[in-house]
Scaffold this motif. Sequence first.
Motif, PDB file in Angstrom:
ATOM      1  N   GLY A  20      12.615  -8.347 -25.757  1.00  0.00           N
ATOM      2  CA  GLY A  20      12.054  -7.080 -25.317  1.00  0.00           C
ATOM      3  C   GLY A  20      12.755  -5.846 -25.848  1.00  0.00           C
ATOM      4  O   GLY A  20      12.301  -4.729 -25.621  1.00  0.00           O
ATOM      5  N   HIS A  22      13.846  -3.125 -28.640  1.00  0.00           N
ATOM      6  CA  HIS A  22      13.262  -2.554 -29.855  1.00  0.00           C
ATOM      7  C   HIS A  22      14.337  -1.768 -30.604  1.00  0.00           C
ATOM      8  O   HIS A  22      15.020  -0.941 -30.016  1.00  0.00           O
ATOM      9  CB  HIS A  22      12.106  -1.603 -29.504  1.00  0.00           C
ATOM     10  CG  HIS A  22      11.038  -2.257 -28.688  1.00  0.00           C
ATOM     11  ND1 HIS A  22       9.945  -2.862 -29.244  1.00  0.00           N
ATOM     12  CD2 HIS A  22      10.908  -2.407 -27.348  1.00  0.00           C
ATOM     13  CE1 HIS A  22       9.180  -3.358 -28.285  1.00  0.00           C
ATOM     14  NE2 HIS A  22       9.752  -3.093 -27.121  1.00  0.00           N
ATOM     15  N   HIS A  35      14.771  -0.744 -24.501  1.00  0.00           N
ATOM     16  CA  HIS A  35      14.005  -1.741 -23.760  1.00  0.00           C
ATOM     17  C   HIS A  35      13.142  -0.990 -22.749  1.00  0.00           C
ATOM     18  O   HIS A  35      13.661  -0.176 -21.986  1.00  0.00           O
ATOM     19  CB  HIS A  35      14.930  -2.713 -23.026  1.00  0.00           C
ATOM     20  CG  HIS A  35      14.235  -3.953 -22.573  1.00  0.00           C
ATOM     21  ND1 HIS A  35      13.255  -3.948 -21.599  1.00  0.00           N
ATOM     22  CD2 HIS A  35      14.355  -5.236 -22.983  1.00  0.00           C
ATOM     23  CE1 HIS A  35      12.810  -5.176 -21.421  1.00  0.00           C
ATOM     24  NE2 HIS A  35      13.465  -5.979 -22.253  1.00  0.00           N
ATOM     25  N   PRO A  36      11.836  -1.231 -22.733  1.00  0.00           N
ATOM     26  CA  PRO A  36      10.948  -0.475 -21.843  1.00  0.00           C
ATOM     27  C   PRO A  36      11.095  -0.815 -20.362  1.00  0.00           C
ATOM     28  O   PRO A  36      10.756  -0.001 -19.503  1.00  0.00           O
ATOM     29  CB  PRO A  36       9.545  -0.815 -22.339  1.00  0.00           C
ATOM     30  CG  PRO A  36       9.706  -2.110 -23.057  1.00  0.00           C
ATOM     31  CD  PRO A  36      11.096  -2.134 -23.610  1.00  0.00           C
ATOM     32  N   SER A 142       7.347   3.902 -28.524  1.00  0.00           N
ATOM     33  CA  SER A 142       7.518   2.505 -28.140  1.00  0.00           C
ATOM     34  C   SER A 142       7.130   2.300 -26.677  1.00  0.00           C
ATOM     35  O   SER A 142       6.436   1.341 -26.336  1.00  0.00           O
ATOM     36  CB  SER A 142       8.964   2.078 -28.381  1.00  0.00           C
ATOM     37  OG  SER A 142       9.161   0.745 -28.002  1.00  0.00           O
ATOM     38  N   ARG A 145       3.335   2.451 -26.315  1.00  0.00           N
ATOM     39  CA  ARG A 145       2.708   1.210 -26.801  1.00  0.00           C
ATOM     40  C   ARG A 145       2.882   0.089 -25.784  1.00  0.00           C
ATOM     41  O   ARG A 145       1.944  -0.660 -25.501  1.00  0.00           O
ATOM     42  CB  ARG A 145       3.304   0.797 -28.145  1.00  0.00           C
ATOM     43  CG  ARG A 145       2.760   1.547 -29.329  1.00  0.00           C
ATOM     44  CD  ARG A 145       3.161   0.891 -30.652  1.00  0.00           C
ATOM     45  NE  ARG A 145       4.591   0.671 -30.777  1.00  0.00           N
ATOM     46  CZ  ARG A 145       5.462   1.555 -31.258  1.00  0.00           C
ATOM     47  NH1 ARG A 145       5.044   2.728 -31.670  1.00  0.00           N
ATOM     48  NH2 ARG A 145       6.737   1.257 -31.344  1.00  0.00           N
ATOM     49  N   CYS A 146       4.075  -0.041 -25.221  1.00  0.00           N
ATOM     50  CA  CYS A 146       4.340  -1.102 -24.239  1.00  0.00           C
ATOM     51  C   CYS A 146       3.495  -0.906 -22.988  1.00  0.00           C
ATOM     52  O   CYS A 146       2.950  -1.870 -22.440  1.00  0.00           O
ATOM     53  CB  CYS A 146       5.820  -1.138 -23.885  1.00  0.00           C
ATOM     54  SG  CYS A 146       6.870  -1.718 -25.230  1.00  0.00           S
ATOM     55  N   ARG A 147       3.387   0.322 -22.526  1.00  0.00           N
ATOM     56  CA  ARG A 147       2.575   0.590 -21.332  1.00  0.00           C
ATOM     57  C   ARG A 147       1.098   0.342 -21.603  1.00  0.00           C
ATOM     58  O   ARG A 147       0.399  -0.201 -20.749  1.00  0.00           O
ATOM     59  CB  ARG A 147       2.797   2.016 -20.849  1.00  0.00           C
ATOM     60  CG  ARG A 147       4.133   2.188 -20.162  1.00  0.00           C
ATOM     61  CD  ARG A 147       4.347   3.597 -19.702  1.00  0.00           C
ATOM     62  NE  ARG A 147       5.579   3.714 -18.931  1.00  0.00           N
ATOM     63  CZ  ARG A 147       6.160   4.858 -18.667  1.00  0.00           C
ATOM     64  NH1 ARG A 147       5.635   5.995 -19.078  1.00  0.00           N
ATOM     65  NH2 ARG A 147       7.281   4.876 -17.964  1.00  0.00           N
ATOM     66  N   TYR A 149      -0.124  -1.788 -23.765  1.00  0.00           N
ATOM     67  CA  TYR A 149      -0.267  -3.247 -23.811  1.00  0.00           C
ATOM     68  C   TYR A 149      -0.308  -3.826 -22.398  1.00  0.00           C
ATOM     69  O   TYR A 149      -1.131  -4.683 -22.090  1.00  0.00           O
ATOM     70  CB  TYR A 149       0.886  -3.864 -24.610  1.00  0.00           C
ATOM     71  CG  TYR A 149       0.870  -5.373 -24.596  1.00  0.00           C
ATOM     72  CD1 TYR A 149      -0.031  -6.081 -25.386  1.00  0.00           C
ATOM     73  CD2 TYR A 149       1.736  -6.089 -23.772  1.00  0.00           C
ATOM     74  CE1 TYR A 149      -0.058  -7.468 -25.369  1.00  0.00           C
ATOM     75  CE2 TYR A 149       1.711  -7.467 -23.744  1.00  0.00           C
ATOM     76  CZ  TYR A 149       0.815  -8.149 -24.536  1.00  0.00           C
ATOM     77  OH  TYR A 149       0.788  -9.520 -24.501  1.00  0.00           O
ATOM     78  N   ALA A 150       0.574  -3.353 -21.531  1.00  0.00           N
ATOM     79  CA  ALA A 150       0.615  -3.845 -20.142  1.00  0.00           C
ATOM     80  C   ALA A 150      -0.696  -3.538 -19.419  1.00  0.00           C
ATOM     81  O   ALA A 150      -1.191  -4.372 -18.655  1.00  0.00           O
ATOM     82  CB  ALA A 150       1.793  -3.236 -19.402  1.00  0.00           C
TER      83      ALA A 150
END
Length: 166
Positions: A20, A22, A35-36, A142, A145-147, A149-150
């Motif tokens: 996780g 980046h 890390h998100p 980043s 993008r992670c949010r 995707y979630a």
Amino acid sequence: MSEQPQPQRMQQTMPEDGAGWHQVSAGPHLHIMFHPNRQLLGREADGIERPSIVVAVAGKREQALRFDPFSAGSHYHIRPSLRGRQIPLWVEEGQTPLDVALKFFEKPLRFRGLLAQAEEDAVALRLDDADLASAARQIRESLHRCRAYARRLTARIRLVAGAANR
């Protein structure tokens, strides 16, 4: 009377790539990872989002700085150790903890001051302001993008669960 040796602080090292984390490009003098939502093993889910930004001087494994702009209890560390001091990130109304943490990158004198406190003065003097601003942008992108995707993943799970209940 003899001097007792002082116990050495156990310095935190940079995380390994993956899991996780980046990599953030910040010029030739720094190694930054983001890390998100860093969740510690064995910790029960509590609804607190735990993004983390770790900074090391290029070529060193030990963290010089760590920012933990958590949704509750946000703080940062200078030379983080296992029992290191947490310095609160003061979040004003209308700000997010991540915004406050990234201001250190966007205000290069503040960031250089933290590195100097971490006894990395020589590196602090060589940093490029544009590299630090770029690092802040990369971290924001980043996280977005992670949010995203979630959210897509949550929507798919709901869709599948809804179909299974029919």
